[in-house]
Design a protein around this motif. Sequence first.
Motif, mmCIF file in Angstrom:
data_model
loop_
_atom_site.group_PDB
_atom_site.id
_atom_site.type_symbol
_atom_site.label_atom_id
_atom_site.label_comp_id
_atom_site.label_asym_id
_atom_site.label_seq_id
_atom_site.Cartn_x
_atom_site.Cartn_y
_atom_site.Cartn_z
ATOM 1 N N LEU A 193 -0.854 -12.792 -8.226
ATOM 2 C CA LEU A 193 -0.810 -12.170 -6.897
ATOM 3 C C LEU A 193 0.409 -11.264 -6.763
ATOM 4 C CD1 LEU A 193 -2.008 -11.908 -4.041
ATOM 5 C CD2 LEU A 193 -0.573 -13.858 -3.385
ATOM 6 N N SER A 194 0.162 -9.975 -6.739
ATOM 7 C CA SER A 194 1.244 -9.022 -6.494
ATOM 8 C C SER A 194 0.680 -7.820 -5.759
ATOM 9 C CB SER A 194 1.923 -8.589 -7.794
ATOM 10 O OG SER A 194 1.061 -7.830 -8.582
ATOM 11 N N PHE A 195 1.560 -7.135 -5.061
ATOM 12 C CA PHE A 195 1.186 -5.953 -4.288
ATOM 13 C C PHE A 195 2.098 -4.810 -4.706
ATOM 14 C CE2 PHE A 195 0.341 -9.695 -1.730
ATOM 15 C CZ PHE A 195 -0.959 -9.479 -1.295
ATOM 16 N N LEU A 196 1.517 -3.634 -4.875
ATOM 17 C CA LEU A 196 2.302 -2.437 -5.123
ATOM 18 C C LEU A 196 2.864 -1.989 -3.782
ATOM 19 C CD1 LEU A 196 3.164 -0.334 -7.259
ATOM 20 C CD2 LEU A 196 1.123 0.978 -6.626
ATOM 21 N N ILE A 197 4.168 -1.732 -3.728
ATOM 22 C CA ILE A 197 4.819 -1.339 -2.476
ATOM 23 C C ILE A 197 5.695 -0.108 -2.704
ATOM 24 C CG2 ILE A 197 4.769 -3.646 -1.426
ATOM 25 C CD1 ILE A 197 7.681 -4.042 -2.326
ATOM 26 N N VAL A 198 5.996 0.567 -1.587
ATOM 27 C CA VAL A 198 6.853 1.749 -1.644
ATOM 28 C C VAL A 198 7.548 1.890 -0.290
ATOM 29 C CG1 VAL A 198 5.109 3.429 -0.840
ATOM 30 C CG2 VAL A 198 6.924 4.173 -2.403
ATOM 31 N N SER A 199 8.717 2.482 -0.299
ATOM 32 C CA SER A 199 9.364 2.821 0.965
ATOM 33 C C SER A 199 8.527 3.918 1.623
ATOM 34 C CB SER A 199 10.782 3.338 0.749
ATOM 35 O OG SER A 199 11.267 3.905 1.959
ATOM 36 N N PRO A 200 8.022 3.672 2.828
ATOM 37 C CA PRO A 200 7.173 4.693 3.460
ATOM 38 C C PRO A 200 7.925 5.984 3.770
ATOM 39 C CG PRO A 200 7.740 2.983 5.036
ATOM 40 C CD PRO A 200 8.235 2.517 3.693
ATOM 41 N N PHE A 201 9.240 5.908 3.883
ATOM 42 C CA PHE A 201 10.045 7.070 4.253
ATOM 43 C C PHE A 201 10.082 8.137 3.163
ATOM 44 C CE2 PHE A 201 11.727 3.218 6.265
ATOM 45 C CZ PHE A 201 11.371 3.500 7.569
ATOM 46 N N ILE A 202 9.746 7.748 1.931
ATOM 47 C CA ILE A 202 9.700 8.717 0.831
ATOM 48 C C ILE A 202 8.566 9.712 1.055
ATOM 49 C CG2 ILE A 202 9.227 8.983 -1.646
ATOM 50 C CD1 ILE A 202 10.643 6.252 -2.023
ATOM 51 N N PHE A 203 7.408 9.211 1.514
ATOM 52 C CA PHE A 203 6.231 10.051 1.667
ATOM 53 C C PHE A 203 5.934 10.408 3.119
ATOM 54 C CE2 PHE A 203 5.654 7.642 -2.280
ATOM 55 C CZ PHE A 203 5.549 8.696 -3.167
ATOM 56 N N ALA A 204 6.552 9.705 4.061
ATOM 57 C CA ALA A 204 6.369 9.981 5.497
ATOM 58 C C ALA A 204 7.744 9.892 6.158
ATOM 59 C CB ALA A 204 5.391 8.988 6.116
ATOM 60 N N PRO A 205 8.591 10.915 5.960
ATOM 61 C CA PRO A 205 9.978 10.859 6.429
ATOM 62 C C PRO A 205 10.129 10.635 7.934
ATOM 63 C CG PRO A 205 9.617 12.821 5.073
ATOM 64 C CD PRO A 205 8.294 12.164 5.270
ATOM 65 N N ASP A 206 9.126 10.985 8.719
ATOM 66 C CA ASP A 206 9.228 10.823 10.169
ATOM 67 C C ASP A 206 8.658 9.484 10.651
ATOM 68 O OD1 ASP A 206 6.652 11.545 9.472
ATOM 69 O OD2 ASP A 206 6.341 12.853 11.199
#
Length: 142
Positions: A49-62
């Motif tokens: 069980l794992s989820f791929l995650i990312v900081s949303p601010f990289i692709f949606a700065p606002d």
Amino acid sequence: MWGKVEVNEGNIFRFPKGLPGFEDETEFAIISSEDTPFSYLQSVKEPGLSFLIVSPFIFAPDYSFELNDLDKEELDIDDQVTVYSIVTIHSEINKSTMNLLAPVVLNPANRVGKQIVLHQSSYETRHLIWTEDETKSVKGGV
């Protein structure tokens, strides 16, 4: 998925209520993916069980939202948080999305986390990560 991986204790977060749909999974490690902005949220108890995650601010700065008082209290937040979005990879990479409606919020000071559903929000669970122009540059670099 990973085999045996040693994880720094500072990268393990408690999720007292688990994640929606995975309420029994209460400890996850953040495992960075080298040379990419992505990481994995890996269950400590369940290797599959794992989820791929990312900081949303990289692709949606606002991107922005307010935590309600209950969430702040549950996470024991004073001022510092780390926010991730769960990523869904599509077979056509340019259709991959991130969930902006239910961010994963972490308190790095006490290593507690929670996935929060933003009620009364216009954000989507399937926000496209890349625009068509960005996808072309990614494909060219692969």
